[in-house]
Design a protein around this motif. Structure first.
Motif, short mmCIF file in Angstrom:
data_model
loop_
_atom_site.label_atom_id
_atom_site.label_comp_id
_atom_site.label_asym_id
_atom_site.label_seq_id
_atom_site.Cartn_x
_atom_site.Cartn_y
_atom_site.Cartn_z
N GLN A 39 -0.31 -1.99 -6.62
CA GLN A 39 -0.34 -1.89 -5.33
C GLN A 39 -1.08 -3.19 -5.15
OE1 GLN A 39 -1.54 1.47 -2.67
NE2 GLN A 39 -3.56 0.90 -3.71
N LYS A 98 -18.30 5.90 -9.14
CA LYS A 98 -16.98 6.30 -8.50
C LYS A 98 -15.81 5.85 -9.33
CE LYS A 98 -14.59 5.40 -4.13
NZ LYS A 98 -14.79 4.83 -2.83
N TRP A 127 -8.77 -1.91 -1.20
CA TRP A 127 -8.97 -1.03 -2.74
C TRP A 127 -8.33 -1.44 -3.67
CZ3 TRP A 127 -11.53 2.96 -4.34
CH2 TRP A 127 -11.27 3.84 -5.59
N SER A 144 0.83 -1.09 -0.06
CA SER A 144 -0.04 -0.10 -0.02
C SER A 144 0.89 1.04 0.05
CB SER A 144 -0.77 -0.01 1.24
OG SER A 144 -1.09 1.28 1.68
N THR A 145 0.44 1.97 -1.04
CA THR A 145 1.41 3.32 -1.01
C THR A 145 1.20 4.50 0.41
OG1 THR A 145 -0.24 4.37 -2.17
CG2 THR A 145 1.57 3.67 -3.42
N ASN A 146 0.07 4.20 0.74
CA ASN A 146 -0.28 4.87 2.25
C ASN A 146 0.87 4.06 3.23
OD1 ASN A 146 -2.21 6.45 1.30
ND2 ASN A 146 -3.63 6.45 3.06
N GLY A 189 -4.09 -2.62 -1.30
CA GLY A 189 -4.52 -1.30 -1.15
C GLY A 189 -5.66 -1.19 -0.01
N LYS A 190 -5.40 -0.04 0.68
CA LYS A 190 -6.39 0.04 1.65
C LYS A 190 -7.49 1.26 1.42
CE LYS A 190 -3.09 1.58 4.78
NZ LYS A 190 -2.49 1.79 5.92
N GLY A 191 -8.75 0.78 1.66
CA GLY A 191 -9.91 1.75 1.29
C GLY A 191 -10.32 2.33 2.61
N MET A 192 -11.31 3.25 2.59
CA MET A 192 -12.14 3.74 3.81
C MET A 192 -12.50 2.44 4.72
SD MET A 192 -12.21 7.29 3.83
CE MET A 192 -13.78 8.04 4.06
N GLY A 203 -11.05 7.35 -5.20
CA GLY A 203 -11.13 7.36 -3.73
C GLY A 203 -10.11 7.76 -2.94
C1 BTN Z 1 -11.90 4.55 -0.53
O1 BTN Z 1 -12.14 3.58 0.17
O2 BTN Z 1 -12.61 5.26 -1.40
C2 BTN Z 1 -10.52 5.30 -0.31
C3 BTN Z 1 -9.51 4.37 -1.37
C4 BTN Z 1 -8.16 4.85 -1.33
C5 BTN Z 1 -7.13 4.18 -2.15
C6 BTN Z 1 -5.87 4.58 -2.37
S1 BTN Z 1 -4.79 4.09 -3.57
C7 BTN Z 1 -3.58 4.94 -2.86
C8 BTN Z 1 -3.56 4.81 -1.30
N1 BTN Z 1 -2.84 3.80 -0.90
C9 BTN Z 1 -4.03 2.83 -0.25
O3 BTN Z 1 -3.37 1.69 0.33
N2 BTN Z 1 -5.02 3.39 -0.48
C10 BTN Z 1 -4.92 4.63 -1.19
#
Ligand code: BTN
Length: 245
Positions: A37, A112, A48, A12-14, A40-43, A115
């Motif tokens: 990625q 969408k 993601w 995850s870039t975050n 990836g993590k979402g809300m 995000g």
């Molecule tokens: C959402 O759930 O709407 C938010 C999604 C965010 C995704 C981005 S991709 C780059 C960054 N790294 C992550 O792990 N998540 C965010």
């Protein structure tokens, strides 16, 4: 121009950006981008999904130590305005309507396409660091066409990814400078101009009971809660307290 850290593959870039802050506190505006990625993590704990060569994932590092915790929603406001601007320049004329969906999704024709996940650290009543993670679905494949299509500048190569990050970086810097210069009223106004369903009728339920409620969306307060007029009263909701239908 920001420092761009490009990584071929990352969970995850975050998470990566968060670790950099812990290790050496990179200069403000540093951005981490990736060609793949994997987790990836979402809300709200969601995942993601990333499709190589069709998705964009990047995380910007900021230190908005001028911002109080109770104004953290302005981070969502400035970043969603930046992405909205960026995407509107990429869209062919007449392709569709681009809107911000509270709190910070970007929609094309109600689907969408982007995000944003913001992860902050705090010091006393102020924000210490902020990782602003932006995920955009840009591909032209069958699967992604449903998100709306962008013009020819779609992401395919790593060079495209970097260019994309640079263009988005310009927008983020602009809106961040407004925030830094205390132009919160202007930011608020622009956010509401682009907000989906502002001053329109909506149907929703309070998560606890599932009963349908009809109301008029009256925008977002300074702490980021959605204001909905139900009859004569204004009700306030956080993201966890409301479901849209
Ligand atoms: C959402 O759930 O709407 C938010 C999604 C965010 C995704 C981005 S991709 C780059 C960054 N790294 C992550 O792990 N998540 C965010």
């Amino acid at each position: 121009m920001s420092t761009i850290i490009f990584i071929n593959e990352v969970d995850s870039t975050n998470s990566y950006a968060t670790n950099l802050i812990k290790q050496y506190k990179p200069v403000e505006g540093t951005v981490v981008i990736t060609a793949n990625q994997t987790s990836g993590k979402g809300m709200m704990g969601t995942r993601w999904v990333f499709q190589p060569q069709k998705s964009f994932a990047a995380s910007w590092i900021f230190y908005p130590d001028f911002l109080r915790i109770n104004s953290a929603f302005y981070l969502y406001i400035f970043s969603s305005l930046a992405v909205h601007d960026f995407l509107s320049e990429k869209m062919d004329d007449g392709l569709g309507e681009l809107k911000i969906k509270w709190p910070n999704d970007i929609l094309i024709n109600n689907k969408k396409i982007c995000g944003i996940l913001i992860e902050n650290t705090f010091k006393s009543v102020k924000i210490k660091s902020s990782v602003i993670g932006i995920g955009i679905n840009v591909g032209y494949s069958e699967k992604f066409r449903e998100f709306g299509s962008l013009n020819k500048e779609i992401l395919i190569t790593n060079a495209d990814l970097k260019k994309f990050a640079q263009e988005l970086d310009d927008k983020l810097r602009y809106y961040y400078s407004l925030l830094k210069n205390n132009k919160t009223d202007d930011l608020n106004k622009m956010y509401h101009q682009k907000l989906k369903d502002f001053n329109s009728s909506i149907v929703f339920s309070e998560n606890a009971n599932g009963i349908l409620i009809h109301g008029i969306q009256r925008g977002v307060d300074d702490s980021g809660r959605l204001k909905i007029q139900v009859g004569e009263n204004i009700k306030y909701y956080s993201t966890k307290e409301i479901k849209f239908l």
